[in-house]
Design a protein around this motif. Structure first.
Motif, short mmCIF file in Angstrom:
data_model
loop_
_atom_site.label_atom_id
_atom_site.label_comp_id
_atom_site.label_asym_id
_atom_site.label_seq_id
_atom_site.Cartn_x
_atom_site.Cartn_y
_atom_site.Cartn_z
N MET B 58 38.71 6.13 -14.47
CA MET B 58 38.13 5.70 -15.22
C MET B 58 39.98 5.14 -16.32
O MET B 58 40.50 5.76 -16.60
N GLU B 59 39.24 4.43 -17.30
CA GLU B 59 40.61 4.10 -18.18
C GLU B 59 40.85 5.49 -19.13
O GLU B 59 39.64 5.87 -19.80
N GLY B 60 41.68 5.14 -19.25
CA GLY B 60 41.99 5.89 -20.16
C GLY B 60 42.72 7.30 -19.49
O GLY B 60 43.15 8.09 -19.69
N GLU B 61 42.08 7.35 -17.63
CA GLU B 61 42.47 8.65 -17.47
C GLU B 61 43.30 9.11 -16.60
O GLU B 61 43.95 8.34 -16.14
N THR B 62 43.96 10.07 -16.19
CA THR B 62 44.59 10.17 -15.52
C THR B 62 44.36 10.94 -13.76
O THR B 62 43.29 12.00 -13.85
N LEU B 63 44.05 10.33 -13.01
CA LEU B 63 43.35 10.89 -11.68
C LEU B 63 44.68 11.36 -10.53
O LEU B 63 45.17 10.68 -10.06
N GLY B 64 44.59 12.67 -10.36
CA GLY B 64 45.56 13.00 -9.50
C GLY B 64 45.13 12.91 -7.62
O GLY B 64 43.81 12.76 -7.85
N LEU B 65 46.02 11.74 -7.07
CA LEU B 65 45.62 12.41 -5.48
C LEU B 65 46.63 13.14 -4.98
O LEU B 65 47.63 13.06 -4.87
N VAL B 66 45.71 14.03 -4.44
CA VAL B 66 47.27 15.30 -3.31
C VAL B 66 46.38 14.92 -1.75
O VAL B 66 45.40 15.08 -1.92
N GLY B 67 47.66 16.01 -1.69
CA GLY B 67 46.67 15.76 0.80
C GLY B 67 48.87 16.10 1.24
O GLY B 67 49.50 15.87 -0.08
N GLU B 68 48.21 16.37 2.04
CA GLU B 68 50.03 16.74 2.84
C GLU B 68 50.72 15.51 3.13
O GLU B 68 49.30 13.76 2.93
N SER B 69 52.38 15.21 3.47
CA SER B 69 52.45 13.94 3.74
C SER B 69 52.04 13.23 4.84
O SER B 69 50.74 13.88 6.13
N GLY B 70 51.15 12.41 5.39
CA GLY B 70 50.53 11.00 6.54
C GLY B 70 49.30 11.21 5.88
O GLY B 70 48.46 11.08 6.77
N CYS B 71 49.06 12.12 4.54
CA CYS B 71 47.11 11.97 4.42
C CYS B 71 46.57 10.03 4.28
O CYS B 71 45.08 10.28 3.79
#
Lengths: 359, 356
Positions: B58-71
């Motif tokens: 969404m505009e103005g938000e922060t989306l965190g993207l997590v996962g292990e290496s190689g994901c």
């Protein structure tokens, strides 16, 4: 076991690097005590000298670094099997870096696990042959016995199919498996002290959790001492019994794990703890975002020699004429809780009574 | 350069109260890398780095993207800017000049325009700055390349950017080697922000930094977001950092999105067993003993040869027969909370326990 229950003691260790730009005092008067079956956590930011302290213990300080003074006492008598020609109490700083004595200790009595599991293994030789090398070097065993022992070690670190992995090359293993293999190699001679320098920093969280769990189990099995170096306060909280916080080559605070988190005394420790994002904060906040606390300024470049306390330019409790003039002494501010900070210096009268009490 | 919003104050006015509309949206995004063997470089298989990933920011938000290496989290970030070409799928971006466009289909010229508005910062502050360029060259490069500014105007803009990220403008003629890791990360940020973008892909921007410096950079990112109305995709593996900075968090496992939810909801009541294991593995700076950790068995699956059914089933503690054969759908469990698990609604998974 010896009565004093100490495996190694670092006293006023100073390791300097003489480079064209000047002298880098990487380790500048460090005191540490390492006990069997216990984990000493060493925390600090990059450049604080935590890794150089570890390398000094192994006499692996790379040139142009040199141990300039102090002692590293290793109490060999703690180890029941003293088949070697070593005397009981050894000052490691007095040994030559490539002498027979230090090579008998290195990898055998004191062993090390590094951050980068790929760099710690030779890519062109099998995992098994590298573990066997360590075993045959220190123990008088046949090739077949060494191989069996290597397989046994790989099984101990919970690697699946150890009899197959023994013939694998490092590239055939994943990061977590490789770090397990490196730990197997480090433990193959039953060391009494394991130095782990950021052993899980290169790993993912779920793998990190597995490795930390494994290290705790192996420590209990072998009653081994661990010196655990990391910058991650979360990992320290899980692993360490005691913690030493380092800043610019000095231990600024040292105490047991609970005190360091619940009652940190040194302003640097306090600031460090406040600067990490806390999950509890995030989970209890409603809406409004919080700023993290920061430490003003930055770590000075390594060539500058600061007068007085090394932390004084960044310290929120800076006292002019004191902190920038006098190097703070080690003070036992509370029982078993030492700190290097003028804030806890006893008043002149107190100092006098203490002196009298000691005499 | 006149059409482009030119001062920060204008950006503020334009962007502040326009929330609740996706700025970036992907639909079934895929990136498969071919595996080649032999003399003729025959394709013998594919590494499915990103496999049918759909999400929005969404505009103005922060989306965190997590996962292990190689994901596939980094690959996803790079596909958004078309730094690498996606194999298939759509990437919709709301460009101020071009309107809503599918980045996967843009031509070169349009791509240059779009990249004014979507930029990237990198993990390694040492490798991502050319040691032979001064800060003026580095931060000015995008402005020059996009024809936004030159000469004195370029210097003025670079000085403004350096000041914005907390560096002294006088440093403009110095080379990166004169700066610490944290300062270099600020330079990387100044370069990314130079054309006044709307969207920033932050690929592990603080993982190479010390904790005290990490705090400074995280604060700076938050300040800039508020000041300039920025939108972030924040790729990271440190879950405490992600929790601190993100409004919503997305979890990836072997190229697939497995869960997305608002930050607190994801951490307190995860719906996917993998997320639960991740939460349990977070090392917490708290020495009091805690309840037993969920340790995952085995290793992360290979994206070149993933398991059947749900990719997580060989390591899952709640596996049932259906998990081995049928791939679960990515479904909305509750408003804004999506999970890809057959048992998402029936399982009561534990999140992070709080002291409060």
């Amino acid at each position: 076991m010896s009565g004093n229950e100490v495996i190694a003691e670092v006293k006023n260790l100073r390791t300097y690097f003489h480079v064209p730009e000047g002298v880098v005092r990487a380790v500048d008067g460090v005191d540490l005590v390492i006990k069997p079956g216990r984990t000493l956590g060493v925390v600090g930011e990059s450049g604080c000298g935590k890794s150089v302290t570890a390398l000094s213990l192994m006499r692996l300080v790379p040139s142009p670094g040199r141990i300039e003074g102090g002692e590293i006492i290793y109490y060999q008598s703690v180890r029941e099997t003293s088949a070697s020609s070593l005397s009981d109490i050894i000052d490691i700083t007095r040994l030559k870096p490539n002498s027979r004595e230090i090579r008998a200790i290195r990898g055998n009595h004191i062993s090390m696990v590094f951050q980068e599991p790929m760099a710690a293994m030779l890519p062109v030789r099998t995992v098994g042959s590298q573990i066997m090398e360590a075993i045959t070097l220190h123990q008088n065993v046949s090739h077949q016995e060494a191989r069996e022992r290597a397989i046994e070690m790989l099984a101990r670190v919970n690697l699946p199919n150890p009899d197959r992995i023994v013939d694998n090359y490092p590239f055939q293993l994943s990061g977590g498996m490789r770090q397990r293999a490196v730990i197997a190699m480090a433990l193959s001679c039953n060391p009494h002290l394991l130095i782990a320098d950021e052993p899980t920093t290169a790993l993912d969280v779920t793998t990190e959790a597995q490795i930390l769990d494994l290290m705790r189990k192996l420590q209990a099995d072998y009653n081994m001492a661990i010196m655990f170096i990391t910058h991650n306060l979360g990992v320290i909280a899980e692993m360490a019994d005691e913690v030493a916080v380092m800043y610019l080559g000095k231990v600024v605070e040292q105490t047991d794990i609970r005190s360091i988190f619940i009652n940190p005394l040194h302003p640097y420790t306090q600031a460090l703890l406040r600067s990490i994002p806390q999950l509890d904060d995030v989970m209890t906040r409603s809406g409004e975002r919080r700023q993290l606390h920061t430490i003003k300024g930055m770590v000075p470049d390594p060539y500058t020699v600061l007068k007085g306390c090394p932390f004084h330019p960044r310290c929120p409790h800076f006292m002019s004429e004191v902190c920038d003039q006098v190097v703070p002494e080690v003070i036992e501010a509370e029982p078993d809780h030492i700190v290097r900070c003028h804030l806890y210096a006893p008043s002149p009268e107190e100092a006098q009574t203490r002196k009298e009490a000691m005499l | 350069m006149t059409e482009q919003v030119d001062t920060l104050s204008q950006i503020q006015v334009n962007d502040h109260h326009q929330a609740q509309k996706p700025l970036v949206e992907t639909k079934a995004l895929k990136k498969h890398f071919p595996i080649q063997r032999g003399l003729l470089r025959r394709v013998v298989g594919h590494v499915k780095a990103v496999d049918e990933v759909s999400f929005y920011v969404m505009e103005g938000e922060t989306l965190g993207l997590v996962g292990e290496s190689g994901c596939g989290k980094t690959t996803t970030g790079r596909c958004l800017l078309r730094a690498i070409m996606p194999t298939s799928g759509e990437i919709w971006f709301d460009d101020p000049k071009l309107g809503r466009v599918n980045i996967a289909e843009l031509d070169r010229e349009q791509l240059v325009q779009v990249r004014r508005n979507m930029r990237m910062i990198f993990q390694d502050p040492y490798a991502s700055l050319n040691p032979r360029m001064t800060l003026l060259d580095i931060v000015g490069a995008p402005l020059k390349a996009m024809g936004i500014a030159r000469g004195k105007e370029l210097e003025r803009r670079v000085a403004e950017m350096l000041e914005l990220v907390g560096l002294r403008p006088e440093y403009m003629r110095r080379y990166p080697h004169a700066f610490s890791g944290g300062q270099r990360q600020r330079v990387g940020l100044a370069r990314a922000l130079a054309p006044h973008p709307k969207f920033l892909v932050c690929d592990e921007p603080v993982s190479a930094l010390d904790v005290s410096v990490q705090a400074q950079i995280l604060n700076l990112l938050q300040e800039l977001q508020e000041e300039m109305g920025l939108t972030y995709l924040f790729v990271a593996h440190d879950l405490s950092v992600v929790a601190h900075i993100s409004d919503r968090v997305a979890v990836m496992y072997v190229g697939k999105m497995v869960e997305t939810a608002p930050t607190q909801e994801l951490f307190l009541s995860p719906k996917h067993p993998y997320t639960e294991a991740l939460m349990s593995a977070i090392p917490r700076p708290d020495p009091s003993p805690r309840e037993k950790r969920i340790l995952l068995r085995g290793e992360v699956a290979s994206p070149a040869n993933p398991p059947s059914g749900c990719y997580f089933h060989p390591r899952c503690n709640y596996v049932k027969d259906i998990c081995r054969t049928k791939e679960p759908a990515f479904e909305e469990i509750s408003p804004g909370h999506y999970a890809k698990c057959h048992r998402a609604t029936e399982l009561a998974l534990s999140g992070v326990a709080t002291l409060a």
